[in-house]
Design a protein around this motif. Structure first.
Motif, PDB file in Angstrom:
ATOM      1  N   ARG A   2       0.774  -1.110  -0.071  1.00 23.18           N
ATOM      2  CA  ARG A   2      -0.031  -0.085   0.051  1.00 23.18           C
ATOM      3  C   ARG A   2       0.973   1.319  -0.135  1.00 23.18           C
ATOM      4  NH1 ARG A   2      -5.536   1.364   2.826  1.00 23.18           N
ATOM      5  NH2 ARG A   2      -6.040  -0.079   1.031  1.00 23.18           N
ATOM      6  N   LEU A   3       0.585   2.216  -0.961  1.00 19.35           N
ATOM      7  CA  LEU A   3       1.267   3.571  -1.154  1.00 19.35           C
ATOM      8  C   LEU A   3       0.414   4.600  -0.943  1.00 19.35           C
ATOM      9  CD1 LEU A   3       3.456   2.460  -4.154  1.00 19.35           C
ATOM     10  CD2 LEU A   3       4.070   2.485  -1.874  1.00 19.35           C
ATOM     11  N   ALA A   4       0.750   5.477  -0.539  1.00 17.35           N
ATOM     12  CA  ALA A   4      -0.435   6.873  -0.195  1.00 17.35           C
ATOM     13  C   ALA A   4       0.221   7.811  -1.195  1.00 17.35           C
ATOM     14  CB  ALA A   4      -0.045   7.438   1.106  1.00 17.35           C
ATOM     15  N   LEU A  18       6.824   2.603 -11.664  1.00 16.14           N
ATOM     16  CA  LEU A  18       6.315   0.984 -12.007  1.00 16.14           C
ATOM     17  C   LEU A  18       6.651   0.877 -13.594  1.00 16.14           C
ATOM     18  CD1 LEU A  18       5.209  -1.689 -11.457  1.00 16.14           C
ATOM     19  CD2 LEU A  18       2.779  -0.396 -12.005  1.00 16.14           C
ATOM     20  N   GLY A  19       6.355   2.085 -14.359  1.00 14.53           N
ATOM     21  CA  GLY A  19       6.520   1.912 -15.652  1.00 14.53           C
ATOM     22  C   GLY A  19       8.124   1.823 -16.233  1.00 14.53           C
ATOM     23  N   VAL A 122      -3.340  -3.029  -9.585  1.00 18.44           N
ATOM     24  CA  VAL A 122      -3.220  -1.763  -8.878  1.00 18.44           C
ATOM     25  C   VAL A 122      -4.594  -1.156  -8.447  1.00 18.44           C
ATOM     26  CG1 VAL A 122      -2.357   0.652  -8.920  1.00 18.44           C
ATOM     27  CG2 VAL A 122      -1.125  -1.264 -10.290  1.00 18.44           C
ATOM     28  N   GLU A 123      -4.790  -1.367  -7.250  1.00 17.60           N
ATOM     29  CA  GLU A 123      -6.096  -0.777  -6.699  1.00 17.60           C
ATOM     30  C   GLU A 123      -6.024   0.478  -6.051  1.00 17.60           C
ATOM     31  OE1 GLU A 123      -8.489  -4.740  -5.295  1.00 17.60           O
ATOM     32  OE2 GLU A 123      -6.463  -4.752  -4.618  1.00 17.60           O
ATOM     33  N   ASP A 135      -2.783   0.557  -3.846  1.00 19.14           N
ATOM     34  CA  ASP A 135      -2.238  -0.882  -3.476  1.00 19.14           C
ATOM     35  C   ASP A 135      -1.789  -1.625  -4.868  1.00 19.14           C
ATOM     36  OD1 ASP A 135      -2.983  -1.448  -0.609  1.00 19.14           O
ATOM     37  OD2 ASP A 135      -5.173  -0.982  -1.206  1.00 19.14           O
ATOM     38  N   ILE A 136      -0.490  -1.896  -4.729  1.00 17.74           N
ATOM     39  CA  ILE A 136       0.024  -2.626  -5.741  1.00 17.74           C
ATOM     40  C   ILE A 136       0.338  -3.991  -5.636  1.00 17.74           C
ATOM     41  CG2 ILE A 136       1.905  -2.600  -7.557  1.00 17.74           C
ATOM     42  CD1 ILE A 136       2.066   0.321  -7.227  1.00 17.74           C
TER      43      ILE A 136
END
Length: 160
Positions: A2-4, A18-19, A122-123, A135-136
């Motif tokens: 989880r990231l913010a 990510l890319g 990715v949510e 969320d990844i």
């Protein structure tokens, strides 16, 4: 993981990170409510994939698929307007999972049963006016070195 994200710029930055790690054949499945950051994240991922400077990355809601020139071709799919997986099947969805490109699917929850076994999920959740929880998760059989690299790279965004 989880990231913010506290701004659209930070969402772009996470997508870009990510890319940079994506390779031919990778599929990124984006899930979240309208306005939660899916297209902004995709703009960042395209930047990380070295999208051509004259390419404008926008939501393909009406076209279903936009293709962009980058380090590897990017197929940006938006299933928002689809009512069922069978519509995606009728459109010949397999061609969008090009092994020579990267596929990014917005509203992937609508076609979850058609996603390849190995993909990045990715949510997005809206946490505030400009804040998002992202969320990844790596789904399926990722090579250990690749998953370790993704986790290490994205970990730096966890506490920003």
């Amino acid at each position: 993981m989880r990231l913010a994200s506290h701004s659209p710029a930070q969402t772009v930055e996470i997508g870009e990170a990510l890319g940079r790690l994506l390779e031919k054949g990778d599929v990124v499945a984006l899930v979240g409510r309208l306005g939660s950051g899916k297209t902004v994240f995709t703009q960042g991922a395209a930047k990380g994939l070295d999208v051509e400077p004259d390419e404008y990355v926008s939501s393909p809601s009406f076209a279903l698929v936009n293709q962009y020139r980058a380090r590897v071709p990017i197929f940006h799919v938006d299933t928002y307007r689809l009512q069922s997986e069978s519509e995606m099947v009728a459109l010949g969805y397999e061609e969008y999972f090009d092994p020579n490109g990267v596929t990014i699917i917005e509203w992937a929850d609508k076609v979850r049963g058609l996603l390849p076994e190995k993909h990045v999920l990715v949510e997005f959740s809206i946490a505030g006016e400009t804040s998002r929880a992202i969320d990844i998760n790596l789904v399926g059989p990722w090579p250990p070195h690749k998953s370790a690299e993704m986790i290490k790279t994205l970990e730096e965004y966890r506490n920003k």
